[in-house]
Every structure is written in structure tokens, then in C-alpha cells.
Design a protein around this motif. Structure first.
Motif, mmCIF file in Angstrom:
data_model
loop_
_atom_site.group_PDB
_atom_site.id
_atom_site.type_symbol
_atom_site.label_atom_id
_atom_site.label_comp_id
_atom_site.label_asym_id
_atom_site.label_seq_id
_atom_site.Cartn_x
_atom_site.Cartn_y
_atom_site.Cartn_z
ATOM 1 N N GLU A 166 -4.114 -8.398 37.891
ATOM 2 C CA GLU A 166 -3.332 -7.415 37.317
ATOM 3 C C GLU A 166 -4.106 -6.994 35.998
ATOM 4 O O GLU A 166 -3.559 -5.881 35.465
ATOM 5 N N ARG A 167 -4.817 -7.695 35.115
ATOM 6 C CA ARG A 167 -5.507 -7.199 34.283
ATOM 7 C C ARG A 167 -5.991 -5.770 34.176
ATOM 8 O O ARG A 167 -6.687 -5.613 35.216
ATOM 9 N N LYS A 168 -5.948 -5.058 33.123
ATOM 10 C CA LYS A 168 -6.649 -3.611 33.282
ATOM 11 C C LYS A 168 -8.241 -4.069 33.138
ATOM 12 O O LYS A 168 -8.526 -5.063 32.620
ATOM 13 N N GLU A 169 -8.950 -2.935 33.207
ATOM 14 C CA GLU A 169 -10.280 -2.991 33.001
ATOM 15 C C GLU A 169 -10.438 -3.464 31.531
ATOM 16 O O GLU A 169 -9.896 -3.104 30.639
ATOM 17 N N GLU A 170 -11.525 -4.409 31.350
ATOM 18 C CA GLU A 170 -11.574 -4.995 30.062
ATOM 19 C C GLU A 170 -12.080 -3.898 29.030
ATOM 20 O O GLU A 170 -13.262 -3.180 29.429
ATOM 21 N N ILE A 171 -11.412 -3.617 27.956
ATOM 22 C CA ILE A 171 -11.705 -2.576 27.250
ATOM 23 C C ILE A 171 -11.647 -3.130 25.589
ATOM 24 O O ILE A 171 -10.952 -4.163 25.232
ATOM 25 N N GLU A 172 -12.091 -2.453 24.651
ATOM 26 C CA GLU A 172 -12.248 -2.758 23.399
ATOM 27 C C GLU A 172 -11.093 -2.171 22.457
ATOM 28 O O GLU A 172 -11.041 -0.918 22.444
ATOM 29 N N TYR A 173 -10.088 -2.926 22.143
ATOM 30 C CA TYR A 173 -9.087 -2.395 21.493
ATOM 31 C C TYR A 173 -9.130 -2.122 20.042
ATOM 32 O O TYR A 173 -9.955 -2.765 19.519
ATOM 33 N N PRO A 174 -8.613 -0.876 19.624
ATOM 34 C CA PRO A 174 -8.956 -0.230 18.406
ATOM 35 C C PRO A 174 -8.559 -1.241 17.048
ATOM 36 O O PRO A 174 -7.684 -1.899 17.280
ATOM 37 N N TYR A 204 0.945 -1.069 0.081
ATOM 38 C CA TYR A 204 0.139 0.009 -0.276
ATOM 39 C C TYR A 204 1.004 1.245 -0.008
ATOM 40 O O TYR A 204 1.871 1.210 0.761
ATOM 41 N N LYS A 205 0.587 2.200 -0.904
ATOM 42 C CA LYS A 205 1.440 3.170 -1.073
ATOM 43 C C LYS A 205 0.734 4.760 -0.709
ATOM 44 O O LYS A 205 -0.228 5.089 -1.390
ATOM 45 N N GLU A 206 1.058 5.036 0.507
ATOM 46 C CA GLU A 206 0.747 6.713 0.579
ATOM 47 C C GLU A 206 -0.826 6.898 0.426
ATOM 48 O O GLU A 206 -1.307 7.534 -0.617
ATOM 49 N N GLY A 207 -1.561 6.571 1.403
ATOM 50 C CA GLY A 207 -3.165 6.929 1.323
ATOM 51 C C GLY A 207 -3.753 7.065 2.844
ATOM 52 O O GLY A 207 -2.921 7.009 3.860
ATOM 53 N N GLU A 208 -4.903 6.915 2.575
ATOM 54 C CA GLU A 208 -5.769 7.202 4.029
ATOM 55 C C GLU A 208 -5.719 5.976 4.955
ATOM 56 O O GLU A 208 -5.741 6.368 6.113
ATOM 57 N N LEU A 209 -5.813 4.798 4.328
ATOM 58 C CA LEU A 209 -5.373 3.765 5.102
ATOM 59 C C LEU A 209 -4.169 3.721 6.037
ATOM 60 O O LEU A 209 -4.100 3.220 6.947
ATOM 61 N N GLU A 210 -3.135 4.072 5.355
ATOM 62 C CA GLU A 210 -1.951 4.046 6.301
ATOM 63 C C GLU A 210 -1.815 4.978 7.381
ATOM 64 O O GLU A 210 -1.376 4.782 8.339
ATOM 65 N N GLU A 211 -2.748 6.305 7.102
ATOM 66 C CA GLU A 211 -2.991 7.156 8.213
ATOM 67 C C GLU A 211 -3.915 6.748 9.090
ATOM 68 O O GLU A 211 -3.557 6.941 10.430
ATOM 69 N N GLU A 212 -4.949 5.919 8.810
ATOM 70 C CA GLU A 212 -5.623 5.041 9.731
ATOM 71 C C GLU A 212 -5.049 4.074 10.648
ATOM 72 O O GLU A 212 -5.034 4.126 11.833
ATOM 73 N N TRP A 213 -3.892 3.324 10.013
ATOM 74 C CA TRP A 213 -2.967 2.411 10.683
ATOM 75 C C TRP A 213 -2.407 3.029 11.888
ATOM 76 O O TRP A 213 -2.118 2.791 12.832
ATOM 77 N N GLU A 214 -1.765 4.400 11.543
ATOM 78 C CA GLU A 214 -0.861 5.035 12.614
ATOM 79 C C GLU A 214 -2.155 5.626 13.804
ATOM 80 O O GLU A 214 -1.605 5.671 15.150
ATOM 81 N N GLU A 215 -3.198 5.870 13.322
ATOM 82 C CA GLU A 215 -3.998 6.497 14.399
ATOM 83 C C GLU A 215 -4.386 5.191 15.229
ATOM 84 O O GLU A 215 -4.624 5.454 16.514
ATOM 85 N N LEU A 216 -4.772 4.184 14.641
ATOM 86 C CA LEU A 216 -5.063 2.850 15.584
ATOM 87 C C LEU A 216 -3.975 2.401 16.300
ATOM 88 O O LEU A 216 -3.926 2.112 17.781
ATOM 89 N N LYS A 217 -2.676 2.705 15.861
ATOM 90 C CA LYS A 217 -1.508 2.269 16.702
ATOM 91 C C LYS A 217 -1.413 3.157 17.975
ATOM 92 O O LYS A 217 -1.151 2.945 19.095
ATOM 93 N N ASN A 218 -1.638 4.538 17.597
ATOM 94 C CA ASN A 218 -1.696 5.552 18.677
ATOM 95 C C ASN A 218 -2.758 5.686 19.766
ATOM 96 O O ASN A 218 -2.371 5.472 21.004
ATOM 97 N N GLU A 219 -4.100 4.977 19.228
ATOM 98 C CA GLU A 219 -5.052 4.650 20.476
ATOM 99 C C GLU A 219 -4.653 3.366 21.150
ATOM 100 O O GLU A 219 -4.841 3.429 22.455
ATOM 101 N N THR A 220 -4.184 2.445 20.492
ATOM 102 C CA THR A 220 -3.792 1.290 21.263
ATOM 103 C C THR A 220 -2.799 1.426 22.365
ATOM 104 O O THR A 220 -2.800 0.834 23.465
ATOM 105 N N LYS A 221 -1.693 2.339 21.953
ATOM 106 C CA LYS A 221 -0.632 2.433 22.910
ATOM 107 C C LYS A 221 -1.207 3.175 24.135
ATOM 108 O O LYS A 221 -0.592 3.022 25.203
ATOM 109 N N SER A 222 -2.144 4.171 23.824
ATOM 110 C CA SER A 222 -2.656 5.136 24.914
ATOM 111 C C SER A 222 -3.460 4.047 25.948
ATOM 112 O O SER A 222 -3.365 4.206 26.975
ATOM 113 N N LYS A 223 -4.152 3.304 25.115
ATOM 114 C CA LYS A 223 -5.023 2.268 26.250
ATOM 115 C C LYS A 223 -4.179 1.346 26.911
ATOM 116 O O LYS A 223 -4.647 0.902 28.120
ATOM 117 N N LEU A 224 -3.251 0.986 26.405
ATOM 118 C CA LEU A 224 -2.297 -0.144 27.106
ATOM 119 C C LEU A 224 -1.462 0.646 28.109
ATOM 120 O O LEU A 224 -0.730 0.065 28.959
#
Length: 217
Positions: free
Chosen positions: A164-172, A98-118
């Protein structure tokens, strides 16, 4: 060595998927899917299988095998297919990139959301122990952990992990579908392409593959 580079100006759009329905039925029954399928002769020209893809398309490409003799005539938007010089008896091997498009930006946003929740700063450098706190049922114990669990008692260890597990949440995570247009013996057909983007699934799969291959634990 790259033998062929296939690209398509424009290309088939990517459409979001909701739920975990069967990929073929979901594409066939969706409004957008039906519209495109009808343009290419109806559902008899829709291949009853799909090409599954993940975030590897942003990181060097994912392998796709297509029967020999097929000609690629259309691809999902911004997804390019590079034919590899790897000889197989019945298939041609491609890398889908995949070359330079909206889905690549979507992937980076999902990664940032996941890092925040973890509560971590980097998915790539996340430790196995940290992931096991969140997903004890998906990250299996190492030999050393098993020995400790035997000493402490299995039930006590599992209870500790649950506490030890965090509150059950839905991961992006998000999924999309599109189409690959092929020609075989003069007949054009559509193959559904299913893209699943889930940073947490990718990370867990990486740890699982490392363990199966005898890598670091």
C-alpha cells in the motif's frame, strides 16, 4: 507573564545546512560559520552545543533554556526571545518566536510540497491511517490494529502495508544554522542555533506525542 522582550535589528543571518553532519563541526567548518566565529574571538568562544528549533517558532514559540546569569546580546535574524516568568533553579526559560520573514514563507512552501506528495489537502487534518500507509515503521499500530494483525498474521499484515505504500520519495525538508550571541561574566560567546524544517517529521511527532499522552489514535 512576559518579563523581557529581546529583539535585534538585523541579526545573524540564517545559512542552509547540507547533509546530517554534527551540528558543532558543521558550523565550525563552514565558510560562513568560520567568518562569524573569527569575528568573536575564534572557536574558543563557540559553545560546544547547539539550540535545536523546529516549526514551533512560527506557531507560538519554542522553549529555550539558558543558564541563569547570561545576557542575550544578539539573535538570529527575525528570531525574538521572550523571557517567561517561570522560575527554575538553574535556568531562565525563553520562547523563541520567528516574526515575518523568508523562513516562514519557506515553511509554507515545504508544507504545500509535502501535501502534494502525500496526496492530501491538509497536513493538520491528516488521518493516522493515511500516515501509516506511508510510514508503517514510524507510526506504530494501535491496540485494535495489533489485534487485527494477530488474526491476519504479522508477516501478511506487513506485506500488505508495504504494497500500500506509495513509491519511495524524498519528503521536503530543509535545515539552517545561525547564532545566538550571549555574554557571561563579561565574556561574549556564540551558541549555534539549528533550525530543522520538515513538515512530515512534525506531523509524525505530533501523532507519536498524542499516543504517548493517551490522546486520540
Amino acid at each position: 507573564m512576559i518579563l523581557l522582550f529581546i529583539s535585534l535589528l538585523g541579526g545573524f543571518l540564517w545559512y542552509p545546512i547540507s547533509g546530517d553532519a554534527n551540528a558543532y563541526e558543521m558550523v565550525l567548518n563552514s565558510l560562513e560559520g568560520r567568518s562569524i566565529i573569527n569575528q568573536y574571538g575564534g572557536k574558543e568562544n563557540l559553545v560546544k552545543s547547539s539550540i535545536p528549533l523546529g516549526a514551533g517558532i512560527f506557531k507560538g514559540g519554542e522553549m529555550v533554556l539558558l543558564p541563569k546569569g547570561l545576557k542575550i546580546k544578539g539573535t538570529p535574524r527575525n528570531l525574538k526571545f521572550m523571557k517567561r516568568a517561570i522560575l527554575l533553579e538553574k535556568y531562565d526559560r525563553y520562547s523563541a518566536i520567528y516574526k515575518e520573514g523568508e523562513l516562514e514563507e519557506e515553511w509554507e512552501e515545504l508544507k504545500n510540497e509535502t501535501k502534494s506528495k502525500l496526496g492530501i489537502s491538509s497536513l493538520e487534518n491528516s488521518s493516522r491511517e493515511k500516515l501509516r500507509e506511508f510510514f508503517p515503521e514510524r507510526i506504530h499500530p494501535t491496540k485494535e490494529e495489533m489485534e487485527r494483525m494477530e488474526k491476519e498474521g504479522l508477516e501478511r499484515e506487513e506485506a500488505r502495508l508495504e504494497e500500500e505504500r506509495k513509491e519511495e520519495i524524498e519528503y521536503p525538508a530543509k535545515s539552517y544554522f545561525s547564532f545566538l550571541l550571549i555574554e557571561e561574566n563579561g565574556r561574549e560567546r556564540l551558541i549555534p542555533v539549528i533550525l530543522h524544517l520538515s513538515p512530515i517529521d512534525e506531523l509524525i511527532e505530533k501523532f507519536t506525542e498524542d499516543e504517548e499522552q493517551g490522546g486520540e489514535r
